[in-house]
Design a protein around this motif. Sequence first.
Motif, PDB file in Angstrom:
ATOM      1  N   GLU A   3       0.857  -1.188   0.000  1.00 16.12           N
ATOM      2  CA  GLU A   3       0.000   0.000   0.000  1.00 16.12           C
ATOM      3  C   GLU A   3       0.894   1.240   0.000  1.00 16.12           C
ATOM      4  OE1 GLU A   3      -3.957   1.016   2.403  1.00 16.12           O
ATOM      5  OE2 GLU A   3      -2.201   1.010   3.699  1.00 16.12           O
ATOM      6  N   THR A   4       0.582   2.176  -0.886  1.00 19.80           N
ATOM      7  CA  THR A   4       1.318   3.435  -0.965  1.00 19.80           C
ATOM      8  C   THR A   4       0.390   4.555  -0.508  1.00 19.80           C
ATOM      9  OG1 THR A   4       2.587   2.597  -2.845  1.00 19.80           O
ATOM     10  CG2 THR A   4       2.605   4.985  -2.483  1.00 19.80           C
ATOM     11  N   ILE A   5       0.873   5.374   0.413  1.00 23.26           N
ATOM     12  CA  ILE A   5       0.070   6.483   0.938  1.00 23.26           C
ATOM     13  C   ILE A   5       0.853   7.775   0.764  1.00 23.26           C
ATOM     14  CG2 ILE A   5      -1.145   7.433   2.934  1.00 23.26           C
ATOM     15  CD1 ILE A   5      -0.960   4.537   4.132  1.00 23.26           C
ATOM     16  N   GLU A   6       0.268   8.700  -0.004  1.00 21.64           N
ATOM     17  CA  GLU A   6       0.832  10.042  -0.135  1.00 21.64           C
ATOM     18  C   GLU A   6       0.063  10.950   0.805  1.00 21.64           C
ATOM     19  OE1 GLU A   6       1.951   9.871  -4.874  1.00 21.64           O
ATOM     20  OE2 GLU A   6       0.154  10.955  -4.243  1.00 21.64           O
ATOM     21  N   LYS A   7       0.796  11.744   1.588  1.00 17.65           N
ATOM     22  CA  LYS A   7       0.153  12.640   2.552  1.00 17.65           C
ATOM     23  C   LYS A   7       0.675  14.061   2.383  1.00 17.65           C
ATOM     24  CE  LYS A   7      -0.308   9.204   6.222  1.00 17.65           C
ATOM     25  NZ  LYS A   7      -0.099   8.939   7.651  1.00 17.65           N
ATOM     26  N   ILE A   8      -0.248  15.004   2.424  1.00 22.68           N
ATOM     27  CA  ILE A   8       0.113  16.419   2.460  1.00 22.68           C
ATOM     28  C   ILE A   8      -0.582  17.002   3.682  1.00 22.68           C
ATOM     29  CG2 ILE A   8       0.052  18.634   1.262  1.00 22.68           C
ATOM     30  CD1 ILE A   8      -0.154  17.044  -1.381  1.00 22.68           C
ATOM     31  N   TYR A   9       0.222  17.567   4.577  1.00 24.60           N
ATOM     32  CA  TYR A   9      -0.279  18.051   5.861  1.00 24.60           C
ATOM     33  C   TYR A   9      -0.184  19.574   5.883  1.00 24.60           C
ATOM     34  CZ  TYR A   9      -0.752  18.173  10.979  1.00 24.60           C
ATOM     35  OH  TYR A   9      -1.169  18.404  12.264  1.00 24.60           O
ATOM     36  N   LEU A  10      -1.321  20.242   6.075  1.00 25.47           N
ATOM     37  CA  LEU A  10      -1.393  21.700   6.072  1.00 25.47           C
ATOM     38  C   LEU A  10      -1.813  22.213   7.440  1.00 25.47           C
ATOM     39  CD1 LEU A  10      -3.385  22.034   2.720  1.00 25.47           C
ATOM     40  CD2 LEU A  10      -0.907  21.939   3.014  1.00 25.47           C
ATOM     41  N   LYS A  11      -1.149  23.290   7.877  1.00 24.68           N
ATOM     42  CA  LYS A  11      -1.474  23.887   9.180  1.00 24.68           C
ATOM     43  C   LYS A  11      -1.799  25.368   8.991  1.00 24.68           C
ATOM     44  CE  LYS A  11       0.627  22.757  12.818  1.00 24.68           C
ATOM     45  NZ  LYS A  11       1.222  22.139  13.978  1.00 24.68           N
TER      46      LYS A  11
ATOM     47  N   GLU B 114      -4.787  12.897   1.817  1.00 23.16           N
ATOM     48  CA  GLU B 114      -4.092  11.632   1.588  1.00 23.16           C
ATOM     49  C   GLU B 114      -4.598  10.948   0.322  1.00 23.16           C
ATOM     50  OE1 GLU B 114      -3.565   9.555   5.758  1.00 23.16           O
ATOM     51  OE2 GLU B 114      -5.547  10.505   5.607  1.00 23.16           O
ATOM     52  N   ASN B 115      -3.687  10.253  -0.345  1.00 21.87           N
ATOM     53  CA  ASN B 115      -4.023   9.448  -1.516  1.00 21.87           C
ATOM     54  C   ASN B 115      -3.508   8.029  -1.277  1.00 21.87           C
ATOM     55  OD1 ASN B 115      -4.861   8.933  -4.292  1.00 21.87           O
ATOM     56  ND2 ASN B 115      -2.678   8.771  -4.702  1.00 21.87           N
ATOM     57  N   PHE B 116      -4.381   7.035  -1.482  1.00 27.24           N
ATOM     58  CA  PHE B 116      -4.053   5.636  -1.199  1.00 27.24           C
ATOM     59  C   PHE B 116      -4.056   4.818  -2.486  1.00 27.24           C
ATOM     60  CE2 PHE B 116      -5.651   7.452   2.636  1.00 27.24           C
ATOM     61  CZ  PHE B 116      -5.013   6.807   3.686  1.00 27.24           C
ATOM     62  N   VAL B 117      -2.981   4.061  -2.672  1.00 26.40           N
ATOM     63  CA  VAL B 117      -2.861   3.136  -3.799  1.00 26.40           C
ATOM     64  C   VAL B 117      -2.621   1.756  -3.208  1.00 26.40           C
ATOM     65  CG1 VAL B 117      -1.514   2.505  -5.842  1.00 26.40           C
ATOM     66  CG2 VAL B 117      -1.917   4.924  -5.306  1.00 26.40           C
ATOM     67  N   VAL B 118      -3.423   0.775  -3.629  1.00 28.23           N
ATOM     68  CA  VAL B 118      -3.292  -0.592  -3.117  1.00 28.23           C
ATOM     69  C   VAL B 118      -2.738  -1.453  -4.252  1.00 28.23           C
ATOM     70  CG1 VAL B 118      -4.496  -2.579  -2.140  1.00 28.23           C
ATOM     71  CG2 VAL B 118      -5.180  -0.256  -1.484  1.00 28.23           C
ATOM     72  N   GLY B 119      -1.557  -2.016  -4.014  1.00 27.71           N
ATOM     73  CA  GLY B 119      -0.852  -2.705  -5.086  1.00 27.71           C
ATOM     74  C   GLY B 119      -0.437  -1.656  -6.102  1.00 27.71           C
ATOM     75  N   THR B 120      -0.939  -1.781  -7.314  1.00 26.67           N
ATOM     76  CA  THR B 120      -0.674  -0.764  -8.332  1.00 26.67           C
ATOM     77  C   THR B 120      -1.948  -0.010  -8.710  1.00 26.67           C
ATOM     78  OG1 THR B 120      -1.019  -2.395 -10.090  1.00 26.67           O
ATOM     79  CG2 THR B 120       1.258  -2.076  -9.314  1.00 26.67           C
ATOM     80  N   LYS B 121      -3.043  -0.268  -7.974  1.00 26.31           N
ATOM     81  CA  LYS B 121      -4.332   0.307  -8.340  1.00 26.31           C
ATOM     82  C   LYS B 121      -4.713   1.462  -7.420  1.00 26.31           C
ATOM     83  CE  LYS B 121      -6.050  -3.993 -10.237  1.00 26.31           C
ATOM     84  NZ  LYS B 121      -7.022  -5.060 -10.137  1.00 26.31           N
ATOM     85  N   PRO B 122      -5.159   2.577  -7.997  1.00 28.49           N
ATOM     86  CA  PRO B 122      -5.663   3.675  -7.166  1.00 28.49           C
ATOM     87  C   PRO B 122      -6.828   3.174  -6.319  1.00 28.49           C
ATOM     88  CG  PRO B 122      -5.575   4.307  -9.492  1.00 28.49           C
ATOM     89  CD  PRO B 122      -5.310   2.848  -9.425  1.00 28.49           C
ATOM     90  N   SER B 123      -6.915   3.623  -5.070  1.00 30.44           N
ATOM     91  CA  SER B 123      -7.984   3.161  -4.181  1.00 30.44           C
ATOM     92  C   SER B 123      -8.919   4.308  -3.783  1.00 30.44           C
ATOM     93  CB  SER B 123      -7.388   2.492  -2.947  1.00 30.44           C
ATOM     94  OG  SER B 123      -8.401   1.960  -2.138  1.00 30.44           O
ATOM     95  N   TYR B 124      -8.393   5.285  -3.053  1.00 37.36           N
ATOM     96  CA  TYR B 124      -9.207   6.425  -2.633  1.00 37.36           C
ATOM     97  C   TYR B 124      -8.320   7.564  -2.177  1.00 37.36           C
ATOM     98  CZ  TYR B 124      -8.320   4.852   2.158  1.00 37.36           C
ATOM     99  OH  TYR B 124      -7.713   4.482   3.334  1.00 37.36           O
ATOM    100  N   MET B 125      -8.918   8.749  -2.082  1.00 38.54           N
ATOM    101  CA  MET B 125      -8.228   9.887  -1.479  1.00 38.54           C
ATOM    102  C   MET B 125      -9.141  10.449  -0.397  1.00 38.54           C
ATOM    103  SD  MET B 125      -9.660  13.085  -2.339  1.00 38.54           S
ATOM    104  CE  MET B 125      -8.198  14.017  -2.014  1.00 38.54           C
ATOM    105  N   LYS B 126      -8.536  11.090   0.588  1.00 42.86           N
ATOM    106  CA  LYS B 126      -9.292  11.548   1.749  1.00 42.86           C
ATOM    107  C   LYS B 126      -8.805  12.922   2.189  1.00 42.86           C
ATOM    108  CE  LYS B 126      -8.459   9.457   5.714  1.00 42.86           C
ATOM    109  NZ  LYS B 126      -8.448   8.616   6.927  1.00 42.86           N
ATOM    110  N   VAL B 127      -9.751  13.783   2.570  1.00 40.46           N
ATOM    111  CA  VAL B 127      -9.449  15.095   3.152  1.00 40.46           C
ATOM    112  C   VAL B 127      -9.991  15.083   4.576  1.00 40.46           C
ATOM    113  CG1 VAL B 127      -9.858  17.582   3.029  1.00 40.46           C
ATOM    114  CG2 VAL B 127      -9.619  16.253   0.910  1.00 40.46           C
ATOM    115  N   THR B 128      -9.102  15.302   5.541  1.00 45.91           N
ATOM    116  CA  THR B 128      -9.493  15.303   6.956  1.00 45.91           C
ATOM    117  C   THR B 128      -9.132  16.644   7.576  1.00 45.91           C
ATOM    118  OG1 THR B 128      -8.976  12.938   7.088  1.00 45.91           O
ATOM    119  CG2 THR B 128      -9.216  14.117   9.182  1.00 45.91           C
ATOM    120  N   ALA B 129     -10.046  17.196   8.355  1.00 42.04           N
ATOM    121  CA  ALA B 129      -9.764  18.407   9.135  1.00 42.04           C
ATOM    122  C   ALA B 129      -9.818  18.023  10.615  1.00 42.04           C
ATOM    123  CB  ALA B 129     -10.781  19.498   8.824  1.00 42.04           C
TER     124      ALA B 129
END
Length: 196
Positions: free
Chosen positions: A127-135, A154-169
Amino acid sequence: MAFFDDIYDRVFGKEQTPDPVFVHKLLKRSGSFLEKYEAWKKGRKDELLELIDTSLQLKTKGIEQDPPTHVLKFSGSNAFAVSFSSDMGAEELQFLTEWFAAYVLQNLPYKKANGDVMIRERDNIVETIEKIYLKPIATEELPADQQFGNILIENFVVGTKPSYMKVTANYYMDRMYKPHRPFEELTNFLLKPVYE
């Protein structure tokens, strides 16, 4: 139902023992990614934002629509997520992640605190997770204006397939901070932008 529960737990988190991390590095975009991203902004971005906005609105009425969206609200944080769907390009969730972060940084008093990529193994799947954290940008004024709180994209890739992205506050609830702005306002800001 187990499939939905698994996706829900992945999107919104669940208490688990940490999975082994193979790679943890700064998030850097390649020149070819940035070229495709610029073309996406001029082409498909507005259509996709509108589709996500409609999907989120219908979700509140119990109606599912592509792209699949998810909403979560707790006392200290709120989130929305967008799952990959077959009518999306392979990099569109990455483009959304990049665009949401850039739009916040250009238009709100926020700074980028971190951007990283983590590659780990979970249940024998990479699983690959890209995260961008803003303050929010700090001021000397008290109580401090926390805006929407800390924003994690955050952007999540499972194996080589895109899975989902999430915005959390994630926001603070103490006397040192002014009350946070409503999460719905952040969602509207991101999905119905005032164009540059």
